[in-house]
Design an enzyme around this catalytic site. Sequence first.
Site, PDB file in Angstrom:
ATOM      1  N   ASP A  10     -11.996  -9.132  -0.873  1.00 23.65           N
ATOM      2  CA  ASP A  10     -10.780  -8.614  -0.684  1.00 23.65           C
ATOM      3  C   ASP A  10     -10.003  -9.707   0.076  1.00 23.65           C
ATOM      4  O   ASP A  10     -10.474  -9.994   1.620  1.00 23.65           O
ATOM      5  CB  ASP A  10     -10.840  -7.226   0.200  1.00 23.65           C
ATOM      6  N   GLU A  41      -5.953  -6.706  -2.982  1.00 24.85           N
ATOM      7  CA  GLU A  41      -5.147  -5.260  -2.710  1.00 24.85           C
ATOM      8  C   GLU A  41      -4.766  -5.303  -1.026  1.00 24.85           C
ATOM      9  O   GLU A  41      -4.008  -4.560  -0.863  1.00 24.85           O
ATOM     10  CB  GLU A  41      -5.879  -4.133  -3.165  1.00 24.85           C
ATOM     11  N   ASN A  42      -5.376  -6.510  -0.415  1.00 21.95           N
ATOM     12  CA  ASN A  42      -5.019  -6.457   1.105  1.00 21.95           C
ATOM     13  C   ASN A  42      -4.465  -7.614   1.665  1.00 21.95           C
ATOM     14  O   ASN A  42      -4.180  -7.828   2.510  1.00 21.95           O
ATOM     15  CB  ASN A  42      -6.283  -6.306   2.112  1.00 21.95           C
ATOM     16  N   ASN A  68      -7.470   0.856  -4.184  1.00 16.42           N
ATOM     17  CA  ASN A  68      -7.020   2.117  -3.409  1.00 16.42           C
ATOM     18  C   ASN A  68      -5.525   1.687  -2.865  1.00 16.42           C
ATOM     19  O   ASN A  68      -4.770   2.565  -2.992  1.00 16.42           O
ATOM     20  CB  ASN A  68      -7.848   2.696  -2.381  1.00 16.42           C
ATOM     21  N   HIS A  69      -5.304   0.477  -2.516  1.00 17.43           N
ATOM     22  CA  HIS A  69      -3.988  -0.047  -1.980  1.00 17.43           C
ATOM     23  C   HIS A  69      -3.116  -0.536  -3.110  1.00 17.43           C
ATOM     24  O   HIS A  69      -2.214  -1.316  -2.648  1.00 17.43           O
ATOM     25  CB  HIS A  69      -4.272  -0.863  -0.836  1.00 17.43           C
ATOM     26  N   HIS A 176     -14.077  -3.541  -1.297  1.00 20.08           N
ATOM     27  CA  HIS A 176     -13.435  -2.403  -0.488  1.00 20.08           C
ATOM     28  C   HIS A 176     -14.036  -2.548   1.002  1.00 20.08           C
ATOM     29  O   HIS A 176     -13.151  -2.275   1.701  1.00 20.08           O
ATOM     30  CB  HIS A 176     -13.512  -1.200  -1.176  1.00 20.08           C
TER      31      HIS A 176
HETATM   32 FE   LIG Z   1      -9.846  -0.930  -0.940  1.00 17.36          FE
END
Ligand SMILES: [Fe+2]
Length: 267
Positions: A10, A41-42, A68-69, A176
Amino acid sequence: MQLNLLAIGDVVAESGLAYLTRSLRTIRREEQIDFVVCNGENASGVGITPQQAQDLLDCGVDVVTLGNHTWGKIRITDLLDESPYLLRPANFSRRVPGRGWGIYDGPGGLRIGVMNLIGRVSMDPNPDNPFTTADTILRKMQADVILVDFHAEATSEKLAMGWYLDGRVSAVWGTHTHVPTADARILPKGTGYITDLGMTGPADSVLGVQPQLSINRFLGGLPRRYQSAEGPCKIEGAVFTIDTQKKGCVQVRQRFWQEDGRKGSQP
Ligand SMILES: [Fe+2]
């Protein structure tokens, strides 16, 4: 034919993105990498902007995965529909934009399939079952090499996915948690596996966040907005070597790079 596939953990914050965009061409050349998948995603801390996704693709990432983001920067929705190189978890509801898997051109005419799934243990329980979603996709996916980014919290859920897909895909890795696990291995039927790749971002941090902000939360202090840490960044990931004749993974190597050279690579 053997393929080297680099999976990158990530990307956290602009500083992590900047370090990766500066480094990836060199890493690709030095490690003889044929294909790169990176969880992005981050990149904005929470979410990714269209420009950040484009920066990843421009610097040498072949496919960007999310988790999830995904909706943290809601303006990413148009690019999710437009670009086949940006994936969100395939087991999200059909009501949301984008796609969760794709087939991409690899060297020598190979078709490389990439699938992005999200776990449900200690996370939002609403997505569809990731295991049966993988079954459904594998029935449709006509590819020579199949790679799976399973974005999940629980080590048990990720391990179960690895064993569930063993022999049916080339590699499964977890993302994640932002902390790399020391369990890179080849499963009995030839699937390369690691529970979590780790992260790409500030090295002196709590999962990318300034340590004092995280400590404050655990001490029960007033809630304060998380901010990404400063200082040198690291890149954490794994290289999966796939033998296309054997249709399996023949080597998995965890790889680490750090901006100030404090930490070398692990064989
Ligand atoms: Fe995540």
